[in-house]
Design an enzyme around this catalytic site. Structure first.
Site, PDB file in Angstrom:
ATOM      1  N   TYR A 170       0.826  -1.206   0.000  1.00  0.00           N
ATOM      2  CA  TYR A 170       0.000   0.000   0.000  1.00  0.00           C
ATOM      3  C   TYR A 170       0.865   1.263   0.000  1.00  0.00           C
ATOM      4  CZ  TYR A 170      -3.558   3.287   1.758  1.00  0.00           C
ATOM      5  OH  TYR A 170      -4.412   4.363   1.945  1.00  0.00           O
ATOM      6  N   LYS A 174       0.901   4.116  -2.927  1.00  0.00           N
ATOM      7  CA  LYS A 174       0.517   5.492  -2.633  1.00  0.00           C
ATOM      8  C   LYS A 174       1.668   6.464  -2.879  1.00  0.00           C
ATOM      9  CE  LYS A 174      -3.797   4.972  -1.546  1.00  0.00           C
ATOM     10  NZ  LYS A 174      -4.828   5.458  -2.488  1.00  0.00           N
TER      11      LYS A 174
END
Length: 302
Positions: A170, A174
């Site tokens: 993640y 991001k």
């Protein structure tokens, strides 16, 4: 008239959480909204049209205009059809809010390749594909003399800016979204497109379990700092004509706080004017580190 009156807005992952809040906020400000959501679970499994359709029904019940789209934005077909839906149903596209995503958290030593690929696919590839197809449409419009005040709001995260223990996939996705935002801003400005990124903190399916204590709802009557609706006003402003001149920026939004993030820039520097030896390079680096600001801690680090 609302700040987004008459604009056509696409929001991905708009069936729940932040995306739902953004879609409702845009509609309340007069926008026509394409509500995209594949209807998957918090880990990306399954699929259902109902979340998107429920948000559309809510917007229409309040007197707004909206249409549901259930395509997979991490595929060329899904991304292209999403842009086409905005154009076919509402006559164009003014604002894209890339928000769709899910989590598959593991420590790096336990992180399966499939879980890495799935998270990078929905967050980073999903941002890229929809942005690409929207950008192609905006470029064609500009070349035809119909340049629009186009806006893109990408969704990064504090995990992408600082890192987050147990969220290597993640965090990488991001962080990649920030890089994509900067490039898109530089490339698309000539066509009237502004591209910014947001790192929100709010109560969603993704954060309720990972940060359960922080995301807990307050007592009745108290300000709900983690409500996703707190983030949406900045998103609506960035997605409107009112944000003219703002592009290539990264914001944090949480509760009642908005922060402009200042990213990588040169700090202390040493220049020998010739090649260093390893020992010399180490000595120079140590002196520079003593003068540099300490990095902010990774989320979850002890």
């Amino acid at each position: 008239m609302g700040i987004a009156e008459g604009r056509v807005v696409v929001v991905t992952g708009a069936g729940r959480g932040l995306g739902r809040a953004h879609a409702l906020a845009f509609a309340a400000e007069g926008a026509k909204v394409v509500v995209n959501d594949l209807g998957v679970g918090a880990d990306g499994a399954g699929a259902s049209q109902s979340p998107a359709e429920e948000v559309v029904a809510e917007i229409r019940a309040a007197g707004g205009e909206a249409v549901a789209h259930g395509g997979d934005i991490a595929t060329t077909e899904g991304a292209a059809s999403l842009v086409a839906t905005a154009v076919d149903v509402f006559g164009g596209l003014d604002t894209l809010v890339n928000n769709a995503g899910f989590l598959r958290d593991r420590m790096l030593v336990n992180l399966d390749e499939d879980d890495w690929d799935a998270v990078l696919r929905v967050h980073l590839k999903g941002h890229f594909l929809v942005l690409k197809h929207a950008a192609q449409w905006w470029r064609a419009e500009a070349k035809a003399g119909r340049r629009r005040a186009a806006r893109v709001v990408n969704t990064s995260s504090g995990a992408g800016l600082l890192g987050s223990v147990g969220q290597g996939n993640y965090s990488a996705a991001k962080a990649g979204i920030v890089g994509l935002t900067l490039v898109a801003s530089a490339e698309m400005g000539r066509y009237g497109v502004q591209v910014n990124a947001l790192a929100p903190a709010a109560r969603t399916r993704m954060t309720e379990q990972t940060f359960a204590e922080t995301m807990a709802a307050p007592e009745a009557g108290a300000f709900d700092a983690m409500a996703p609706e707190n983030v949406s006003p900045l998103v609506v402003w960035l997605g409107s004509d009112a944000s003219a001149g703002v592009t290539g920026r990264v914001f944090e939004a949480e509760a009642g706080r908005i922060t402009v993030m200042e990213g990588w820039r040169p700090g202390p520097t040493a220049d020998k004017g010739a090649r260093w030896t390893p020992a010399e390079a180490g000595e120079a680096a140590s002196k520079l580190l003593a003068r540099a600001e300490a990095p902010m801690p990774v989320y979850g680090a002890r």
